[in-house]
Write a protein that holds these residues in place. Structure first.
Motif, PDB file in Angstrom:
ATOM      1  N   ASN A  77     -19.185  20.598  19.430  1.00  0.00           N
ATOM      2  CA  ASN A  77     -18.053  20.329  18.546  1.00  0.00           C
ATOM      3  C   ASN A  77     -16.830  21.020  19.149  1.00  0.00           C
ATOM      4  N   GLU A 126     -13.544  18.891  28.458  1.00  0.00           N
ATOM      5  CA  GLU A 126     -13.034  17.725  27.732  1.00  0.00           C
ATOM      6  C   GLU A 126     -14.150  16.764  27.389  1.00  0.00           C
ATOM      7  N   ASN A 127     -13.893  15.950  26.394  1.00  0.00           N
ATOM      8  CA  ASN A 127     -14.859  14.919  26.014  1.00  0.00           C
ATOM      9  C   ASN A 127     -15.057  13.969  27.198  1.00  0.00           C
ATOM     10  N   SER A 132     -23.909  17.521  23.549  1.00  0.00           N
ATOM     11  CA  SER A 132     -22.976  17.337  22.435  1.00  0.00           C
ATOM     12  C   SER A 132     -22.444  18.688  21.975  1.00  0.00           C
ATOM     13  N   ASN A 142     -20.109  15.542  25.370  1.00  0.00           N
ATOM     14  CA  ASN A 142     -19.731  14.635  24.290  1.00  0.00           C
ATOM     15  C   ASN A 142     -19.190  15.527  23.168  1.00  0.00           C
ATOM     16  N   ILE A 143     -17.863  15.571  23.058  1.00  0.00           N
ATOM     17  CA  ILE A 143     -17.253  16.506  22.090  1.00  0.00           C
ATOM     18  C   ILE A 143     -16.813  15.745  20.840  1.00  0.00           C
ATOM     19  N   SER A 144     -17.397  16.143  19.726  1.00  0.00           N
ATOM     20  CA  SER A 144     -17.084  15.426  18.483  1.00  0.00           C
ATOM     21  C   SER A 144     -15.707  15.847  17.962  1.00  0.00           C
ATOM     22  N   GLU A 145     -15.114  14.948  17.215  1.00  0.00           N
ATOM     23  CA  GLU A 145     -13.768  15.214  16.682  1.00  0.00           C
ATOM     24  C   GLU A 145     -13.841  16.196  15.522  1.00  0.00           C
TER      25      GLU A 145
END
Lengths: 98, 293
Positions: B138, B166-167, B136, B194-197
């Motif tokens: 950001n 990229e996510n 994960s 897993n890239i958080s918004e």
């Protein structure tokens, strides 16, 4: 992206399985083959999965229907394991913050 | 060194027939086979135990030796001497699996039968199991190339994450998976991101979209505004008569393009014209005058 292809004939010769086995796996959607100059190939990235099917088929005598079910369940298992790993990483990330 | 009850391992009685042993072995192998238990060390160990038990109990000679000297294996050498006098060179009848990590026979087995079992020479190398993990991040983390350490199957792996990932993107680290049984190549490690918004910076591919407020007077009369971008502050000129939702493109101020050095997407700034909500009497009068002009 560059991919490495392995001839199905070579693969089957090496693992002593009939080429029909790979054809059947493809019919069950368990592997994808590529036709290049009238010869059938598999992607090197699919090799690990294919070797696993051969072991399960030969050693545990799991038939193709069984392999199909096993593949589906292993997929579910992988998703769950990834989810656990992701949650663990998230927990350790938040632990570092505090 | 601990005595291992192979009958207990295979969950069978001492007087079980060869057929019973075979059946019990196959039943347990289906349960504990490493291919059916990915990332499960306990199942792998259990599989090795049942392989070892089968190696001994399915071979009449080894079974005889085990039954006679099992708990007292230190005297097994005497048995060997006796057997050598009788006959030599009997083949193996176990019919076991190719196995995983089969070199890990117990000390007890090695002590009684020596080496790693007769099948080791015929075992072919396998590529180790692939591992997969999720990381994960950001959006700010994903903006720059940086290193991170993650734990995969109890081991610390330090990886470089290139800017612009990229996510959902998956990267493969060749050879970072499980070691290959029988000297096979190690498996690979797959990491998905897993890239958080981000609350402000919205990513669309390599472009970044933001919304900035501008007051009514600046929108009508024009002016300047300093805004935050992902790599610093930028002063923007707001032309007179700027309409609500007007979008401005800042070339090369977006997200870094994955594995393309010094190439960036664009930044899109949408102006949100903020209307005054509470007007005092004088302001109201002035607006009325304006409306009559």
């Amino acid at each position: 992206m560059e991919t490495n292809l392995i001839s199905v004939d070579d693969f089957c010769g090496h693992y002593k399985v009939a080429t029909d086995f790979v054809t059947s796996l493809e019919e069950y959607g368990l592997v994808k083959t590529k036709l290049v100059n009238k010869a059938v190939f598999i992607d090197a990235d699919d090799l690990t999965g294919l070797e696993r099917y051969i072991r399960l088929y030969k050693e545990l005598e799991i038939n193709l229907e069984g392999l199909h079910a096993v593949s589906h369940l292993l997929g579910q298992l992988e998703l769950l394991q990834n989810k656990i790993a992701s949650l663990k990483n998230e927990i350790s990330y938040y632990k570092q913050l505090h | 060194m601990e005595y291992i009850d192979y009958y207990k391992v295979l969950e069978i009685k001492k007087d079980s027939s060869t057929d019973d042993i075979k059946k019990a072995y196959r039943k347990l192998a289906r349960k504990y086979h490493p291919d059916l238990n990915p990332n499960n060390e306990e199942a792998n160990k259990k599989f090795q135990q049942i392989n070892e038990a089968n190696e001994v109990l399915s071979d009449p000679e080894k079974r005889k030796k085990y039954d006679r000297y099992g708990k007292d294996w230190q005297h097994a050498d005497q048995f060997d001497a006796q057997q050598q006098r009788q006959s030599q060179g009997r083949g193996r009848s176990g019919g076991g699996f190719s196995g995983f990590g089969g070199d890990d026979f117990s000390d007890f087995f090695s002590s009684m039968f020596g080496g790693g079992g007769s099948r080791s020479s015929s075992r072919s190398p396998f590529k180790g199991q692939d591992y997969s993990s999720e990381l994960s991040l950001n959006l700010i983390d994903a903006y720059t190339t940086h290193k991170q350490t993650l734990t995969v199957n109890g081991k610390q792996v330090r990886i470089t994450i290139p800017a612009g990932v990229e996510n959902g993107q998956k990267i493969k680290l060749t050879g970072y998976g499980a070691p290959g049984p029988n000297n096979g190549p190690a498996g690979d490690l797959y990491i998905s991101f897993n890239i958080s918004e981000h609350p402000k910076f919205k990513r669309k591919g390599n472009d970044i979209h933001i919304q900035e407020e501008v007051d009514l007077y600046t929108a009508i009369l024009g002016g300047e505004k300093i805004i935050e971008t992902l790599n610093g502050k930028v002063k923007l000129t707001i032309p007179p008569g700027t309409q609500p939702d007007t979008t401005l493109r800042l070339k090369g101020k977006g997200f870094p393009i994955y594995k393309k050095e010094n190439l960036f997407g664009d930044l899109y700034v949408k102006w949100q014209v903020k209307l005054p909500t509470k007007l005092n009497t004088q302001q109201k009068e002035l607006f009325e005058q304006l409306s009559k002009l």
